[in-house]
Write a protein that holds these residues in place. Structure first.
Motif, short mmCIF file in Angstrom:
data_model
loop_
_atom_site.label_atom_id
_atom_site.label_comp_id
_atom_site.label_asym_id
_atom_site.label_seq_id
_atom_site.Cartn_x
_atom_site.Cartn_y
_atom_site.Cartn_z
N ASP A 14 0.84 -1.20 0.00
CA ASP A 14 0.00 0.00 0.00
C ASP A 14 0.88 1.25 0.00
N THR A 15 0.35 2.34 -0.55
CA THR A 15 1.05 3.62 -0.56
C THR A 15 0.30 4.60 0.33
N LEU A 16 1.00 5.19 1.29
CA LEU A 16 0.39 6.11 2.25
C LEU A 16 0.98 7.51 2.06
N GLU A 17 0.11 8.51 1.99
CA GLU A 17 0.53 9.90 1.86
C GLU A 17 -0.21 10.73 2.91
N LEU A 18 0.55 11.56 3.62
CA LEU A 18 -0.01 12.38 4.70
C LEU A 18 0.00 13.84 4.27
N PHE A 19 -1.14 14.51 4.42
CA PHE A 19 -1.28 15.90 4.02
C PHE A 19 -1.74 16.73 5.21
N LEU A 20 -1.22 17.96 5.28
CA LEU A 20 -1.65 18.95 6.26
C LEU A 20 -2.63 19.90 5.59
N VAL A 21 -3.83 19.97 6.15
CA VAL A 21 -4.85 20.86 5.62
C VAL A 21 -4.74 22.20 6.35
N GLY B 12 -2.94 20.92 13.72
CA GLY B 12 -3.80 21.22 12.58
C GLY B 12 -4.58 20.00 12.16
N GLN B 13 -5.23 20.11 11.03
CA GLN B 13 -6.04 19.03 10.48
C GLN B 13 -5.26 18.32 9.38
N TYR B 14 -5.25 17.00 9.45
CA TYR B 14 -4.51 16.19 8.49
C TYR B 14 -5.47 15.19 7.84
N TYR B 15 -5.09 14.77 6.68
CA TYR B 15 -5.81 13.64 6.09
C TYR B 15 -4.81 12.70 5.42
N LEU B 16 -5.18 11.46 5.39
CA LEU B 16 -4.30 10.39 4.90
C LEU B 16 -4.85 9.84 3.59
N ASN B 17 -4.02 9.84 2.58
CA ASN B 17 -4.39 9.29 1.28
C ASN B 17 -3.77 7.90 1.13
N ILE B 18 -4.61 6.89 0.94
CA ILE B 18 -4.16 5.50 0.88
C ILE B 18 -4.42 4.95 -0.52
N THR B 19 -3.37 4.46 -1.15
CA THR B 19 -3.52 3.71 -2.40
C THR B 19 -3.59 2.23 -2.04
N TYR B 20 -4.78 1.68 -2.15
CA TYR B 20 -5.06 0.33 -1.63
C TYR B 20 -4.58 -0.72 -2.64
N ASN B 21 -3.52 -1.44 -2.29
CA ASN B 21 -2.99 -2.52 -3.13
C ASN B 21 -2.90 -3.85 -2.40
N TYR B 22 -3.07 -3.83 -1.09
CA TYR B 22 -2.80 -5.02 -0.26
C TYR B 22 -4.12 -5.50 0.35
N PRO B 23 -4.82 -6.44 -0.28
CA PRO B 23 -6.11 -6.91 0.24
C PRO B 23 -5.92 -7.81 1.46
N VAL B 24 -6.80 -7.63 2.45
CA VAL B 24 -6.73 -8.43 3.67
C VAL B 24 -8.06 -9.08 4.01
N HIS B 25 -9.08 -8.87 3.20
CA HIS B 25 -10.40 -9.42 3.51
C HIS B 25 -10.42 -10.94 3.44
N SER B 26 -9.59 -11.52 2.60
CA SER B 26 -9.63 -12.97 2.43
C SER B 26 -9.25 -13.72 3.70
N PHE B 27 -8.40 -13.14 4.53
CA PHE B 27 -8.00 -13.78 5.78
C PHE B 27 -8.44 -12.98 7.01
N ASP B 28 -9.43 -12.08 6.83
CA ASP B 28 -10.00 -11.31 7.93
C ASP B 28 -8.93 -10.50 8.65
N GLY B 29 -8.07 -9.88 7.87
CA GLY B 29 -7.01 -9.06 8.45
C GLY B 29 -7.42 -7.61 8.57
N ARG B 30 -6.64 -6.83 9.31
CA ARG B 30 -6.88 -5.41 9.51
C ARG B 30 -5.56 -4.65 9.40
N LYS B 31 -5.65 -3.42 8.92
CA LYS B 31 -4.47 -2.58 8.76
C LYS B 31 -4.71 -1.25 9.48
N ARG B 32 -3.66 -0.73 10.09
CA ARG B 32 -3.73 0.57 10.76
C ARG B 32 -2.46 1.36 10.46
N MET B 33 -2.60 2.66 10.47
CA MET B 33 -1.43 3.54 10.42
C MET B 33 -1.29 4.20 11.78
#
Length: 289
Positions: A109-116, A217-238
């Protein structure tokens, strides 16, 4: 008055022999072994004899162990064919590079953090992707194939893992962070012991001691979803975390040191009380006598 008296049997503790028969002797032979007269040696353990022994053993064994360890690490082994990469060893009749199930499941996955802020466009927070792997892994354990030609030529004849989007020689435009020495790949290949784990993804450098690393301040996280985890009931956190001289948050290490120190201190107090009590009792007995 005549008496038939077997003096030897009485001394030996056995019943008297039959009249007119030979007396049975049960006494052990008069030897040092059977009579328990062998010389014996019992060491007296004192601080003056025990501590030098430990130091001498340490001074002898540590250099020998280091020599054996270094020699063992210099030995190179090649297994043909290898079973460790199954079932991800070959694909399309070509060897997979890197092979194995761990490499095939690499997080991508690709994670990008932005300051609003007040600006018309959000500000991208620079995330440093180098320096997240151990130095020994980066410079010793993981190496690219030798050669002076481009990395794509050195991996010629291999194919990418099944679940990867790009081959290993296209992980990063930076040649110092590409191929087998890509730090994202190195971090992922250091497997965790438990099913719930954390992996260091990026670093946010502090530009100045006068300013916070991430201003309020206020931030938002942009995630490019490439790593599926639903098949094994997984979870991802930043997780955004500060670090200290001991690294990230790890309460177990502090609890372990507190527990060991408390137990040692308690045992020391108990032994001190016991020693004081019995020493006073011994002195009182000596005076009474």
């Amino acid at each position: 008055m005549a008496m038939n008296y077997n003096a030897k049997d009485e001394v030996d503790g056995g019943p008297p022999g039959p009249p007119g028969g030979a007396a049975k002797n049960r006494r052990p032979d008069n030897t040092a072994f059977k009579q328990q007269r062998l010389p014996a040696w019992q060491p007296i353990l004192t601080a003056g004899t025990v501590l030098p022994t430990f130091f001498i053993i340490g001074l002898i064994f540590i250099p020998i162990g280091i020599g054996i360890f270094v020699t063992s690490n210099n030995i190179r082994e090649i297994e043909n064919p290898s079973k460790e990469c199954e079932p991800y060893r070959r694909n399309e009749d070509k060897p997979i590079a890197p092979c194995g199930a761990i490499a095939n499941s690499m997080f991508n996955d690709t994670l990008e953090l932005f300051l609003v802020g007040n600006a018309s466009y959000p500000t991208l927070i620079p995330l440093k992707k180098k320096g997240i792997a151990w130095w020994t892994d980066k410079n010793v354990k993981f190496r690219n194939p030798p050669g002076g030609e481009p990395l794509a030529e050195r991996f010629k004849g291999t194919t990418k893992p099944v679940n990867w989007v790009n081959p290993v020689y296209m992980l990063d435009p930076d040649s110092d962070n590409n191929g087998f020495i890509n730090e994202d790949f190195i971090v992922w290949m250091r497997t965790a012991a438990l099913p719930t784990f954390r992996k260091l993804y990026r670093l946010i450098e502090r530009k100045s001691d006068l300013h916070p690393t991430l201003p309020a301040g206020q931030y938002y996280l942009n995630i490019t979803y490439n790593y599926p985890v639903h098949s094994f009931d997984g979870r991802k956190r930043m997780i955004l975390s500060t670090i200290s001289w001991m690294g990230g948050k790890n309460p177990f290490l502090g609890i372990a040191y507190i527990a060991v120190g408390s137990i040692s201190f308690l045992l020391g107090v108990v032994l001190l009380v016991i020693n004081h009590k019995y020493r006073n009792s011994s002195n009182t007995a000596d005076i009474t006598i």
